[in-house]
Design a protein around this motif. Structure first.
Motif: not given
Lengths: 111, 247
Positions: A54, A56, B69, B72, B136, B139, B142-144
């Protein structure tokens, strides 16, 4: 560590599949086998000290995202297929009054 | 006797695997994956079709796939057609569970009588878990996480209500309608991509800056659709498991 050691989990699942006397245990042995395959695939993309895939600030050394993307599919499908198999177990129990392979095979042969 | 045979079979299989796969370079050792030689590197650099100038967090605009991500980006953008098939498998197995059990009116009675505090407390927790699931799902780029874990969280909030309240019964008709509508939306999204860009499920929305909430084109939309669909499917599986066999 050798990534082929994950096959140990697969073999444990196969051993359980060929020896278990209970249908529900057989279903869970399939799940164990699947867990071994998932471990193998995640191993394939692993990097020592790698970071998550991911983006960053200042990210280096990303692990392989492709096996993880494939394993999302496996996990989701595995869970629902397990649900379907357990539902079949419920039907078998209602029909034969037991979830033992011996009883089901014997009664199924007579009919 | 059967156990010995099974053990021998498993050991022979293990020896075969160790012999034939150990001495080639098919499997890299633990922790030394060589990404340079794999197709994954193009997914990370976002240059599967053409070269780009590299990915910079919070700045890169109009990437091939705008999700921070990478997993994703693969699941919902590069291999979205694959995900459509996966969602279909999910639908078929939840349909199979429903078909096997048939329509049932009564749910399984609990072994205990839930008191007032348990009922109210589980409803408060239900809201928190449901919100986490929706968060979840939204997002996912952006996130796991993403649509599949988010959907599972939504379904687990339903399971909590089932386990803590002996009179609770979800309106399954609503879930079935939601599931079908979301499936149709996914196909419509794919057809819209076909109309606009010429490829099924191709992204046709603006990608935005990498790492912001409104970015990644249609990935958040796809993941909201998948989250709701998976949530309603697993909820209906839970409902079928917790209801008595219909006569």
């Amino acid at each position: 560590m050798n990534p082929l050691l994950t096959f140990l989990v697969v073999l444990i699942g196969l051993y359980g599949l060929s020896t278990s006397k209970n249908i529900i245990k057989s279903v869970f042995c399939v799940t164990i086998t699947e867990a071994g395959v998932i471990l193998l695939f995640l191993n394939l993309g692993n990097l020592e000290g790698g970071s998550i895939p991911i983006f960053a600030e200042g990210l280096v050394n990303i692990v392989d995202p492709l096996p993880q993307a494939l394993m999302i599919t496996t996990i989701v499908i595995g869970s629902t297929v397990t649900a379907l198999a357990l539902m079949l177990c419920i039907k078998i129990f209602h029909h034969y009054g037991s979830v033992e392979w011996d009883v089901v095979l014997r009664d199924g042969g007579e009919e | 006797m059967k156990k010995v045979l099974a053990l021998v079979f498993v050991l022979v299989l293990g020896a075969l695997i160790m012999n034939h796969l150990n001495d080639n370079n098919l499997f890299a050792g633990f922790g030394d994956a060589m990404l340079e030689n794999r197709v994954s590197q193009s997914y990370i650099d976002r240059d599967a079709t053409e070269n780009n100038d590299g990915v910079v967090f919070d700045e890169s605009l109009d990437l091939e796939s705008g999700a921070a991500n990478t997993v994703t980006a693969i699941v919902a953008d590069y291999r979205s057609f694959d995900t459509l098939g996966e969602v279909t498998v999910l639908f078929i197995s939840s349909f199979g569970v429903a078909l096997l059990l048939g329509q049932s009116k009564k749910r399984i009675a609990l072994e205990f009588k839930p008191n007032f505090m348990l009922k109210i407390g589980s409803r408060a927790l239900f809201a928190v878990i449901l919100m986490t699931g929706v968060f979840v799902s939204i997002h996912g780029h952006l996130t796991p996480g993403g649509g599949f874990p988010g959907g599972a969280m939504i379904a687990s909030s339903m399971l909590l209500l089932y386990l803590a309240d002996d009179e609770f019964r979800a309106k399954m008709r609503g879930f079935k309608i939601l599931e079908s509508v979301m499936g149709v939306f996914y196909i419509i999204l794919g057809l819209a991509g076909l109309m606009i860009t010429g490829f099924f499920l191709e992204n046709f929305l603006d990608n935005g800056a990498l790492g912001t909430l409104f970015s990644a084109g249609m990935i958040p939309i796809v993941y909201i659709i998948i989250g709701l669909k998976v949530g309603s499917e697993i909820s209906s599986v839970i409902d079928h498991f917790l209801s008595e066999e219909g006569a």
